[in-house]
Design a protein around this motif. Structure first.
Motif, PDB file in Angstrom:
ATOM      1  N   LEU A  23       0.832  -1.204   0.000  1.00 41.52           N
ATOM      2  CA  LEU A  23       0.000   0.000   0.000  1.00 41.52           C
ATOM      3  C   LEU A  23       0.869   1.257   0.000  1.00 41.52           C
ATOM      4  O   LEU A  23       0.418   2.325  -0.420  1.00 41.52           O
ATOM      5  N   ASP A  24       2.110   1.134   0.437  1.00 44.86           N
ATOM      6  CA  ASP A  24       3.040   2.252   0.456  1.00 44.86           C
ATOM      7  C   ASP A  24       3.703   2.389  -0.919  1.00 44.86           C
ATOM      8  O   ASP A  24       4.185   1.401  -1.480  1.00 44.86           O
ATOM      9  N   ARG A  25       3.749   3.609  -1.443  1.00 47.92           N
ATOM     10  CA  ARG A  25       4.295   3.852  -2.784  1.00 47.92           C
ATOM     11  C   ARG A  25       5.787   3.483  -2.855  1.00 47.92           C
ATOM     12  O   ARG A  25       6.232   2.871  -3.826  1.00 47.92           O
ATOM     13  N   ASP A  26       6.564   3.847  -1.848  1.00 42.89           N
ATOM     14  CA  ASP A  26       7.994   3.535  -1.852  1.00 42.89           C
ATOM     15  C   ASP A  26       8.222   2.017  -1.855  1.00 42.89           C
ATOM     16  O   ASP A  26       9.113   1.517  -2.548  1.00 42.89           O
ATOM     17  N   ALA A  27       7.412   1.300  -1.092  1.00 44.54           N
ATOM     18  CA  ALA A  27       7.544  -0.157  -1.044  1.00 44.54           C
ATOM     19  C   ALA A  27       7.196  -0.767  -2.396  1.00 44.54           C
ATOM     20  O   ALA A  27       7.859  -1.710  -2.850  1.00 44.54           O
ATOM     21  N   ARG A  28       6.177  -0.238  -3.037  1.00 47.54           N
ATOM     22  CA  ARG A  28       5.804  -0.741  -4.378  1.00 47.54           C
ATOM     23  C   ARG A  28       6.930  -0.498  -5.382  1.00 47.54           C
ATOM     24  O   ARG A  28       7.275  -1.374  -6.174  1.00 47.54           O
ATOM     25  N   ASN A  29       7.504   0.707  -5.350  1.00 50.25           N
ATOM     26  CA  ASN A  29       8.588   1.014  -6.285  1.00 50.25           C
ATOM     27  C   ASN A  29       9.808   0.132  -6.029  1.00 50.25           C
ATOM     28  O   ASN A  29      10.451  -0.338  -6.974  1.00 50.25           O
ATOM     29  N   TYR A  30      10.120  -0.102  -4.759  1.00 47.87           N
ATOM     30  CA  TYR A  30      11.244  -0.975  -4.414  1.00 47.87           C
ATOM     31  C   TYR A  30      10.971  -2.404  -4.899  1.00 47.87           C
ATOM     32  O   TYR A  30      11.842  -3.043  -5.503  1.00 47.87           O
ATOM     33  N   ALA A  31       9.778  -2.910  -4.638  1.00 44.70           N
ATOM     34  CA  ALA A  31       9.420  -4.265  -5.068  1.00 44.70           C
ATOM     35  C   ALA A  31       9.475  -4.378  -6.590  1.00 44.70           C
ATOM     36  O   ALA A  31       9.952  -5.381  -7.134  1.00 44.70           O
ATOM     37  N   LYS A  32       9.001  -3.333  -7.263  1.00 37.83           N
ATOM     38  CA  LYS A  32       9.006  -3.341  -8.725  1.00 37.83           C
ATOM     39  C   LYS A  32      10.437  -3.388  -9.254  1.00 37.83           C
ATOM     40  O   LYS A  32      10.736  -4.156 -10.183  1.00 37.83           O
ATOM     41  N   SER A  33      11.333  -2.590  -8.661  1.00 40.19           N
ATOM     42  CA  SER A  33      12.718  -2.589  -9.137  1.00 40.19           C
ATOM     43  C   SER A  33      13.393  -3.933  -8.859  1.00 40.19           C
ATOM     44  O   SER A  33      14.157  -4.427  -9.693  1.00 40.19           O
ATOM     45  N   LYS A  34      13.105  -4.534  -7.718  1.00 34.63           N
ATOM     46  CA  LYS A  34      13.699  -5.842  -7.407  1.00 34.63           C
ATOM     47  C   LYS A  34      13.170  -6.928  -8.331  1.00 34.63           C
ATOM     48  O   LYS A  34      13.910  -7.820  -8.754  1.00 34.63           O
ATOM     49  N   MET A  35      11.877  -6.867  -8.640  1.00 34.57           N
ATOM     50  CA  MET A  35      11.308  -7.858  -9.558  1.00 34.57           C
ATOM     51  C   MET A  35      11.902  -7.700 -10.957  1.00 34.57           C
ATOM     52  O   MET A  35      12.137  -8.687 -11.658  1.00 34.57           O
ATOM     53  N   THR A  36      12.178  -6.464 -11.365  1.00 38.15           N
ATOM     54  CA  THR A  36      12.821  -6.220 -12.653  1.00 38.15           C
ATOM     55  C   THR A  36      14.229  -6.813 -12.657  1.00 38.15           C
ATOM     56  O   THR A  36      14.650  -7.423 -13.647  1.00 38.15           O
ATOM     57  N   ASP A  37      14.952  -6.631 -11.553  1.00 34.65           N
ATOM     58  CA  ASP A  37      16.294  -7.211 -11.445  1.00 34.65           C
ATOM     59  C   ASP A  37      16.247  -8.730 -11.529  1.00 34.65           C
ATOM     60  O   ASP A  37      17.078  -9.356 -12.205  1.00 34.65           O
ATOM     61  N   VAL A  38      15.290  -9.338 -10.827  1.00 33.10           N
ATOM     62  CA  VAL A  38      15.155 -10.803 -10.843  1.00 33.10           C
ATOM     63  C   VAL A  38      14.814 -11.274 -12.252  1.00 33.10           C
ATOM     64  O   VAL A  38      15.366 -12.278 -12.745  1.00 33.10           O
ATOM     65  N   LYS A  39      13.931 -10.564 -12.924  1.00 37.25           N
ATOM     66  CA  LYS A  39      13.531 -10.935 -14.282  1.00 37.25           C
ATOM     67  C   LYS A  39      14.718 -10.881 -15.237  1.00 37.25           C
ATOM     68  O   LYS A  39      14.938 -11.809 -16.008  1.00 37.25           O
ATOM     69  N   SER A  40      15.502  -9.798 -15.156  1.00 37.10           N
ATOM     70  CA  SER A  40      16.640  -9.682 -16.073  1.00 37.10           C
ATOM     71  C   SER A  40      17.705 -10.727 -15.741  1.00 37.10           C
ATOM     72  O   SER A  40      18.312 -11.311 -16.651  1.00 37.10           O
ATOM     73  N   GLY A  41      17.931 -10.972 -14.465  1.00 36.32           N
ATOM     74  CA  GLY A  41      18.915 -11.983 -14.080  1.00 36.32           C
ATOM     75  C   GLY A  41      18.500 -13.377 -14.497  1.00 36.32           C
ATOM     76  O   GLY A  41      19.311 -14.160 -14.997  1.00 36.32           O
ATOM     77  N   SER A  42      17.228 -13.703 -14.309  1.00 37.07           N
ATOM     78  CA  SER A  42      16.779 -15.049 -14.668  1.00 37.07           C
ATOM     79  C   SER A  42      16.753 -15.238 -16.182  1.00 37.07           C
ATOM     80  O   SER A  42      17.102 -16.318 -16.666  1.00 37.07           O
TER      81      SER A  42
END
Length: 101
Positions: A23-42
């Motif tokens: 629900l927190d915008r900063d947490a969403r942005n952090y999660a989104k950036s981490k998921m992008t990193d995981v996607k590119s790495g995988s």
């Protein structure tokens, strides 16, 4: 049965906590950036599976070397303690013999 309920409760609590934190915008942005990193790495390793295997092998070799060094150091420390205890015990036995004479 109790173990199953505990694990299920922990899983549900984890999911609920994760959803509520988004629900927190900063947490969403952090999660989104981490998921992008995981996607590119995988996707990188999906295209190059031999590199993934080599990386895993290298990491295991480093772990094995570190573990072996730690075990050798622990054995060395125990041997030093044993030697010190033997010296102390032998010294105490010699003093008792002198006192008894």
């Amino acid at each position: 049965m109790g173990k199953r309920k505990l694990c299920l409760g922990l899983l549900i609590g984890t999911i609920a906590g994760g959803i509520l934190s988004l629900l927190d915008r900063d947490a969403r942005n952090y999660a989104k950036s981490k998921m992008t990193d995981v996607k590119s790495g995988s996707s990188y390793y999906m295209k190059r599976p031999s590199e993934a295997v080599k990386g895993a092998k290298d990491a295991f070799d480093r772990f094995n070397t570190t573990f072996t060094k730690g075990a050798d150091n622990a054995i060395n420390a125990l041997e030093q303690v044993e030697g010190t205890l033997e010296q102390f015990t032998n010294k105490s036995d010699g003093e008792e013999l002198n006192n008894n004479l």
